[in-house]
Design a protein around this motif. Structure first.
Motif, mmCIF file in Angstrom:
data_model
loop_
_atom_site.group_PDB
_atom_site.id
_atom_site.type_symbol
_atom_site.label_atom_id
_atom_site.label_comp_id
_atom_site.label_asym_id
_atom_site.label_seq_id
_atom_site.Cartn_x
_atom_site.Cartn_y
_atom_site.Cartn_z
ATOM 1 N N GLY A 1 -8.840 7.258 12.249
ATOM 2 C CA GLY A 1 -7.865 7.257 13.334
ATOM 3 C C GLY A 1 -7.323 5.873 13.617
ATOM 4 O O GLY A 1 -7.933 4.843 13.262
ATOM 5 N N LYS A 2 -6.164 5.841 14.255
ATOM 6 C CA LYS A 2 -5.492 4.565 14.523
ATOM 7 C C LYS A 2 -6.286 3.691 15.474
ATOM 8 O O LYS A 2 -6.369 2.470 15.293
ATOM 9 C CB LYS A 2 -4.105 4.849 15.095
ATOM 10 C CG LYS A 2 -3.283 3.603 15.361
ATOM 11 C CD LYS A 2 -1.906 3.967 15.892
ATOM 12 C CE LYS A 2 -1.088 2.702 16.160
ATOM 13 N NZ LYS A 2 0.263 3.031 16.679
ATOM 14 N N SER A 3 -6.886 4.287 16.505
ATOM 15 C CA SER A 3 -7.605 3.500 17.516
ATOM 16 C C SER A 3 -8.912 2.925 16.996
ATOM 17 O O SER A 3 -9.464 2.008 17.598
ATOM 18 C CB SER A 3 -7.877 4.362 18.752
ATOM 19 O OG SER A 3 -8.676 5.494 18.405
ATOM 20 N N ASN B 1 1.367 0.457 3.629
ATOM 21 C CA ASN B 1 2.201 1.531 4.165
ATOM 22 C C ASN B 1 1.560 2.900 3.941
ATOM 23 O O ASN B 1 1.720 3.804 4.768
ATOM 24 C CB ASN B 1 3.586 1.491 3.527
ATOM 25 C CG ASN B 1 4.468 0.423 4.133
ATOM 26 O OD1 ASN B 1 5.070 0.607 5.184
ATOM 27 N ND2 ASN B 1 4.557 -0.720 3.470
ATOM 28 N N ILE C 1 -0.903 3.160 6.723
ATOM 29 C CA ILE C 1 -0.220 3.466 7.983
ATOM 30 C C ILE C 1 0.209 4.925 8.015
ATOM 31 O O ILE C 1 0.083 5.618 9.030
ATOM 32 C CB ILE C 1 0.986 2.530 8.168
ATOM 33 C CG1 ILE C 1 0.515 1.080 8.339
ATOM 34 C CG2 ILE C 1 1.831 2.959 9.365
ATOM 35 C CD1 ILE C 1 1.638 0.073 8.383
ATOM 36 N N VAL D 1 -2.708 7.158 8.759
ATOM 37 C CA VAL D 1 -3.199 7.109 10.141
ATOM 38 C C VAL D 1 -2.205 7.733 11.105
ATOM 39 O O VAL D 1 -2.551 8.554 11.955
ATOM 40 C CB VAL D 1 -3.488 5.641 10.534
ATOM 41 C CG1 VAL D 1 -3.822 5.554 12.026
ATOM 42 C CG2 VAL D 1 -4.649 5.099 9.725
ATOM 43 N N GLU D 2 -0.931 7.335 10.982
ATOM 44 C CA GLU D 2 0.085 7.802 11.924
ATOM 45 C C GLU D 2 0.829 9.029 11.430
ATOM 46 O O GLU D 2 1.629 9.604 12.160
ATOM 47 C CB GLU D 2 1.098 6.675 12.177
ATOM 48 C CG GLU D 2 0.467 5.427 12.786
ATOM 49 C CD GLU D 2 1.491 4.359 13.058
ATOM 50 O OE1 GLU D 2 2.668 4.582 12.704
ATOM 51 O OE2 GLU D 2 1.133 3.317 13.633
ATOM 52 N N TRP D 3 0.600 9.394 10.195
ATOM 53 C CA TRP D 3 1.291 10.475 9.525
ATOM 54 C C TRP D 3 2.789 10.220 9.548
ATOM 55 O O TRP D 3 3.238 9.192 9.098
ATOM 56 C CB TRP D 3 0.895 11.829 10.108
ATOM 57 C CG TRP D 3 -0.501 12.174 9.717
ATOM 58 C CD1 TRP D 3 -1.621 12.048 10.475
ATOM 59 C CD2 TRP D 3 -0.949 12.617 8.428
ATOM 60 N NE1 TRP D 3 -2.736 12.400 9.765
ATOM 61 C CE2 TRP D 3 -2.350 12.760 8.501
ATOM 62 C CE3 TRP D 3 -0.300 12.917 7.230
ATOM 63 C CZ2 TRP D 3 -3.112 13.190 7.423
ATOM 64 C CZ3 TRP D 3 -1.061 13.357 6.159
ATOM 65 C CH2 TRP D 3 -2.449 13.482 6.264
ATOM 66 N N GLY E 1 5.103 10.103 12.138
ATOM 67 C CA GLY E 1 5.801 9.719 13.358
ATOM 68 C C GLY E 1 6.566 8.423 13.253
ATOM 69 O O GLY E 1 7.526 8.201 13.993
ATOM 70 N N SER E 2 6.154 7.514 12.348
ATOM 71 C CA SER E 2 6.774 6.199 12.279
ATOM 72 C C SER E 2 7.758 6.053 11.123
ATOM 73 O O SER E 2 8.209 4.945 10.852
ATOM 74 C CB SER E 2 5.680 5.130 12.143
ATOM 75 O OG SER E 2 4.918 5.352 10.970
#
Length: 322
Positions: A94-96, A183, A186, A189-191, A193-194
């Protein structure tokens, strides 16, 4: 830059997963064939029942070891396993919880383990073809791995000392793979959304295109399949830019001309010539780093500019000479 990186990632994933499935399928079929024909596999049919001669398949034309995917296809899947580790570990952490670093760390460990095993398989294949001792090949691999644990950090230290901007965009050594794998982490982790606008749709399209191109290469006749591009070779220039693309284009052109003139010699000596060129370019990096450490600049500089930029440079030089 974001579009280029993620589109390249989509092509690489499509190509890698296709070959991953292909290797698993080939390995399973080969293992099934070995178990089914265990008693008759040592017999080489040299003639049919009616007396007509039949050409036996050369061992050099078969996949060497049916128990390992790398021996079957000469294809190392280390990067594919690393990418899968990024997505699995990154999404799990997870990102956190530092999922980007965790994914990259898992990728590095996975790629080193799988790459070492793949290299050992290739060494065994080479040793078999050259009638070398398997024990000697294994001992040499162990010694080489131990030496790499010492030499690789030293080489990295030389590069890092000679080029303080190592890994930065626009530098002499931008480390494009670092951008790609970061990337990927990223994305894991964020799938989605970014991602930039319409980037996901383009990634889907290029992922499917990479799979279809591989299917076309495997199903087309051999004389036409060699003209179908390899998706991985298409994707790499997206983030490595012109040097790699030019090198590959020139090398492929030389090999194509060589094959039209003497295909037998091109097939026999092509890999050796390519290995020599790659080795020469790699070895030159060491004295180049030493010269950079000594703050020595080259005596001349050659650049290829567009017509408009070239006119600007010409006008600027003309003002200096007045």
């Amino acid at each position: 830059m974001a579009y280029g990186v993620f589109l390249a990632i989509a092509i690489i994933l499509g190509d890698g997963l296709y070959n991953f499935a292909k290797v698993l399928g080939s390995t399973g079929i080969a293992l099934y064939g070995q178990l089914k024909n265990k008693e008759s596999r040592a017999v080489l049919p040299l003639a049919t029942t009616d007396g007509a001669s039949q050409e036996a398949t050369s061992f050099d034309d078969q996949p060497f070891c049916n128990a390992y995917g790398c021996g079957l296809t000469d294809w190392s899947l280390a990067s594919t396993y690393g990418k899968l580790a990024i997505f699995v570990i990154g999404a799990w952490a997870g990102k956190s919880q530092g999922g980007v670093l965790a994914g990259l760390a898992a990728c590095g460990v996975m790629m080193n383990i799988v790459s070492t095993a793949s290299d050992l398989m290739q060494d065994f294949k080479t040793g078999y073809l050259t009638l070398a001792s398997p024990r000697s090949m294994f001992v040499s691999q162990v010694i080489g791995t131990a030496m790499g644990c010492v030499i690789a950090p030293c080489v990295f230290w030389i590069f890092y000392s000679a080029f303080p901007d190592l890994g930065q965009q626009g530098s002499e050594y931008p480390a494009p793979y670092a951008v790609v794998y970061r990337n990927l982490a990223i994305l894991g982790v964020e799938w989605f959304g970014s991602l930039p606008k319409h980037c996901l749709a383009l990634c889907y399209a290029l992922f499917a295109a990479a799979v279809l191109v591989n299917v076309a290469r495997d199903t087309a006749p051999k004389k036409w399949a060699r003209f179908i591009p390899i998706p991985m070779a298409i994707a790499i220039p997206f983030y490595i830019a012109q040097p790699f693309a030019i090198d590959m284009c020139v090398g492929s052109l030389i090999l194509f001309i060589w094959e039209t003139r003497d295909k037998a010699k091109a097939d026999a000596f092509g890999p050796a010539v390519a290995s020599g060129l790659i080795c020469g370019e790699g070895i030159w990096s060491v004295p180049k780093s030493i010269l950079a450490l000594a703050k020595m600049n080259p005596p001349i500089c050659m650049k290829f500019l567009s017509r408009r930029t070239n006119l600007k440079v010409h006008d600027f030089l003309a003002t200096l000479s007045r």
